[in-house]
Design an enzyme around this catalytic site. Structure first.
Site, PDB file in Angstrom:
ATOM      1  N   HIS A   1       0.837  -1.199   0.000  1.00  0.00           N
ATOM      2  CA  HIS A   1       0.000   0.000   0.000  1.00  0.00           C
ATOM      3  C   HIS A   1       0.870   1.246   0.000  1.00  0.00           C
ATOM      4  O   HIS A   1       2.017   1.238   0.452  1.00  0.00           O
ATOM      5  CB  HIS A   1      -0.935   0.017   1.213  1.00  0.00           C
ATOM      6  CG  HIS A   1      -0.244   0.278   2.522  1.00  0.00           C
ATOM      7  ND1 HIS A   1      -0.011   1.548   3.012  1.00  0.00           N
ATOM      8  CD2 HIS A   1       0.288  -0.575   3.444  1.00  0.00           C
ATOM      9  CE1 HIS A   1       0.609   1.460   4.171  1.00  0.00           C
ATOM     10  NE2 HIS A   1       0.820   0.193   4.461  1.00  0.00           N
ATOM     11  N   CYS A   2       0.296   2.339  -0.560  1.00  0.00           N
ATOM     12  CA  CYS A   2       0.946   3.646  -0.492  1.00  0.00           C
ATOM     13  C   CYS A   2       0.144   4.494   0.489  1.00  0.00           C
ATOM     14  O   CYS A   2      -0.493   3.963   1.396  1.00  0.00           O
ATOM     15  CB  CYS A   2       1.017   4.285  -1.876  1.00  0.00           C
ATOM     16  SG  CYS A   2      -0.595   4.566  -2.628  1.00  0.00           S
ATOM     17  N   VAL A   3       0.125   5.793   0.318  1.00  0.00           N
ATOM     18  CA  VAL A   3      -0.575   6.663   1.260  1.00  0.00           C
ATOM     19  C   VAL A   3      -2.077   6.463   1.208  1.00  0.00           C
ATOM     20  O   VAL A   3      -2.764   6.517   2.220  1.00  0.00           O
ATOM     21  CB  VAL A   3      -0.230   8.149   0.971  1.00  0.00           C
ATOM     22  CG1 VAL A   3      -1.028   9.073   1.889  1.00  0.00           C
ATOM     23  CG2 VAL A   3       1.255   8.389   1.163  1.00  0.00           C
TER      24      VAL A   3
END
Length: 480
Positions: A27-29
C-alpha cells in the site's frame, strides 16, 4: 467513526476473486497495490460499494483500490492477517507485475520508485524554504521592508531555517543516489557515496557553472588533468537529477557484474573500490556533462513553450495532469520540477499541479453540497479535504470519476487556473504541499496572483459541478 476492518477485508478478498487470486499486496498513502493472478476475476461493481472503498482501477499491471490516508494501513494489515501474505513493499509488488507492462510504463515506474521515498525530504525542505522566503520578502508584510529589516533579531532564525531548507537540495544527488541504487539493485551506501562525490566541495558549485563558462567575475572552468591524456570538468551537480540517476544505474550494473565474478573472499576489497572508481570517472567525464546538457535542453524547451504560448501550455497541463495521475505518469514531473529549480531558479510546473489538486477537491466538495446520499456525502467531504492538502486519489476515484461530470468540471477549473498562472509566469522556489498551504512555497512576489489562481481553480469546478448536477443528473433537483 469505527469500521469493521475484518469484514471489509473479507469482502475485498471475495470481490478480488478470492485469496487464491492475490499474489502480493502493498500500500501507499491512499491505495492498496495488488498483484493479481487474473484481474478478470475481479467484481468491480461489488468492490466499489464496500465500506471505505473510494474507487478501484487496473493500471501498470497492478489492481489498485483507493481507501484513503490512515484507513488503508488498517485494511492492509487485516488483509495480510486473513491471507497469510508476507509484508511487501510497493517495489516488490511492482516487480511482480513488471512483465505485464510496456516500456513507457516501466520508465514511469522507475521515476516513481526513485522519487517517492525521498519526497518527504523535498516537501519539508520546500516548506522551510517558503517560510524563509516570506521572512526575507521585501514589502510582503511591511511596506518597503522585509521582516528581517524590521526585526534584526530574526536573522539568526532565518539563517538556521535557511540551512535546514537548503540541505535536501544541496545534497539532492546523495538522496537520489541512495534511492536509485536501491531501485536498480546496487549497494545503497555506494549510491550515497556516488551522490556525495558529485557535490564535493572541491568541485565548482553547479550554480556557478554558467558564470565560469561565460568567464564572468573572472571565473574559469576548472579541470582535472588526467596524465596529460584528457581533461575532466571539475564541476559539481548540486540540485540536479539526471546525472546521478544515470550514474547510479551504471554503478549498479557494474557492481552486480563484479559480484557475480569476483570470489567471495575478496569481494569486500575489490568490488566497492572498483565500482566507485570506474563509475566516478564515467560520471564526471561523460555521464555528468552529457546529462547536464540534456537537462538544460529539456528545461529551456519547456520554458520556451510556456513563454511563446502561455495560454496553450497552461490549458494543456491543466487538462492533462489529473488523467496522468490516474495512470501514475505524473511522477515524472517531479524530476522536471527539480531540474527547473536547479537551472532556472524556480519552477512553473509545481504551482500548476496545485491548481489541479484544488480543482478536484472543489468538485468533490460540490458533490457533498448537492448530494442527498449519506454515504456519498461522507465520502465527498473527506475526499475534498484530502485533495485540498494534496492527495487527490480519494476525490477522483471515489467521487468525481463515479459521476463523471464533476471530474470534467475539475479539469475545466484546473485548465483555467493553470492558464492564469502561466500567463502571469507564477513560479515556486521549491516543492511543497500541493494544496491550500501551497502558497508558502511560491516566490513571494508571485503570491497574490497565485492566490487568485487558487480561487479560480476552486470556484469554477464548484459552480460547474453544482450547475451540472441539476442539469444532467436530475433537472430541478439535487444529486440523489
Amino acid at each position: 467513526m469505527s469500521h469493521d476492518y475484518p469484514n471489509i477485508a473479507r469482502e475485498l478478498l471475495k470481490s478480488l476473486g478470492g485469496s487464491d487470486n492475490l499474489e502480493q499486496a502493498a500500500h501507499c498513502v491512499t491505495r492498496l497495490r495488488l498483484a493479481l493472478k487474473n484481474p478478470a476475476l475481479v467484481d468491480a461493481a461489488a468492490l466499489n460499494v464496500i465500506d471505505l472503498v473510494k474507487g478501484s482501477f487496473f493500471t501498470g499491471g497492478l489492481y489498485q483500490v483507493v481507501i484513503g490516508p490512515g484507513e488503508v494501513e488498517k485494511v492492509y494489515a487485516e488483509l495480510r492477517n486473513q491471507t497469510g501474505l508476507a509484508a511487501s513493499t510497493i517495489a516488490d509488488v511492482k516487480q511482480k507485475s513488471a512483465e505485464k507492462i510496456n516500456a513507457m510504463q516501466r520508465l514511469v515506474r522507475v521515476f516513481s520508485d526513485v522519487f517517492m521515498p525521498i519526497l518527504p525530504a523535498l516537501i519539508i525542505a520546500g516548506l522551510l524554504m517558503g517560510i524563509n522566503n516570506l521572512l526575507g520578502a521585501k514589502g510582503m508584510f511591511i511596506e518597503g521592508q522585509t521582516l528581517l529589516d524590521a526585526y534584526p533579531n530574526l536573522d539568526g532564525l532565518w539563517s538556521l531555517i535557511n540551512l535546514m531548507a537548503n540541505t535536501s537540495f544541496v545534497f539532492l544527488p546523495a538522496l537520489v543516489g541512495w534511492s536509485a541504487a536501491k531501485r536498480f539493485g546496487g549497494s545503497e551506501i555506494l549510491g550515497i557515496v556516488l551522490g556525495l562525490m558529485l557535490v564535493h566541495p572541491d568541485l565548482l558549485n553547479a550554480w556557478n557553472y554558467g558564470k565560469a563558462v561565460a568567464g564572468l567575475d573572472g571565473q574559469q572552468l576548472p579541470y582535472f588533468d588526467i596524465l596529460g591524456l584528457f581533461q575532466v570538468e571539475k564541476v559539481g551537480y548540486q540540485g540536479q537529477i539526471l546525472p546521478i540517476l544515470l550514474a547510479a544505474y551504471v554503478m549498479s550494473v557494474i557492481e552486480k557484474w563484479l559480484r557475480a565474478r569476483v570470489p567471495n573472499a575478496v569481494q569486500l576489497l575489490v568490488v566497492p573500490i572498483t565500482t566507485i572508481v570506474v563509475t566516478g570517472v564515467l560520471a564526471l567525464a561523460i555521464i555528468g556533462p552529457v546529462t547536464r546538457h540534456i537537462g538544460i535542453f529539456i528545461t529551456e524547451g519547456l520554458v520556451m513553450l510556456f513563454d511563446l504560448a502561455p495560454l496553450v501550455g497552461g490549458a494543456i497541463f491543466g487538462l492533462l495532469y489529473a488523467p496522468l495521475v490516474i495512470t501514475g505518469m505524473h511522477h515524472m514531473f517531479l524530476a522536471v520540477d527539480l531540474q527547473l529549480i536547479s537551472t532556472q531558479g524556480g519552477t512553473f510546473i509545481w504551482p500548476m499541479i496545485v491548481m489541479s489538486n484544488l480543482a478536484q477537491g472543489s468538485a468533490a466538495l460540490a458533490v457533498f453540497w448537492m448530494t442527498r446520499n449519506a454515504r456519498d456525502k461522507s465520502m465527498a467531504s473527506t475526499s475534498a479535504i484530502s485533495a485540498y492538502f494534496g492527495i487527490t486519489e480519494p476525490a477522483m476515484f471515489g467521487v468525481n470519476l463515479r459521476y463523471k461530470f464533476p471530474f470534467y468540471a475539475a479539469l475545466a477549473g484546473s485548465a483555467l487556473g493553470c492558464m492564469f498562472l502561466s500567463l502571469n509566469k507564477i513560479q515556486a522556489s521549491a516543492i511543497g504541499v500541493g494544496g491550500l498551504p501551497g502558497f508558502i512555497s511560491i516566490i513571494p512576489q508571485f503570491i497574490p496572483m497565485f492566490v487568485i489562481g487558487m480561487l479560480i481553480a476552486m470556484l469554477v469546478p464548484f459552480a460547474l459541478t453544482c450547475v451540472l448536477s441539476m442539469k444532467i443528473v436530475r433537472p430541478g433537483y439535487r444529486v440523489a
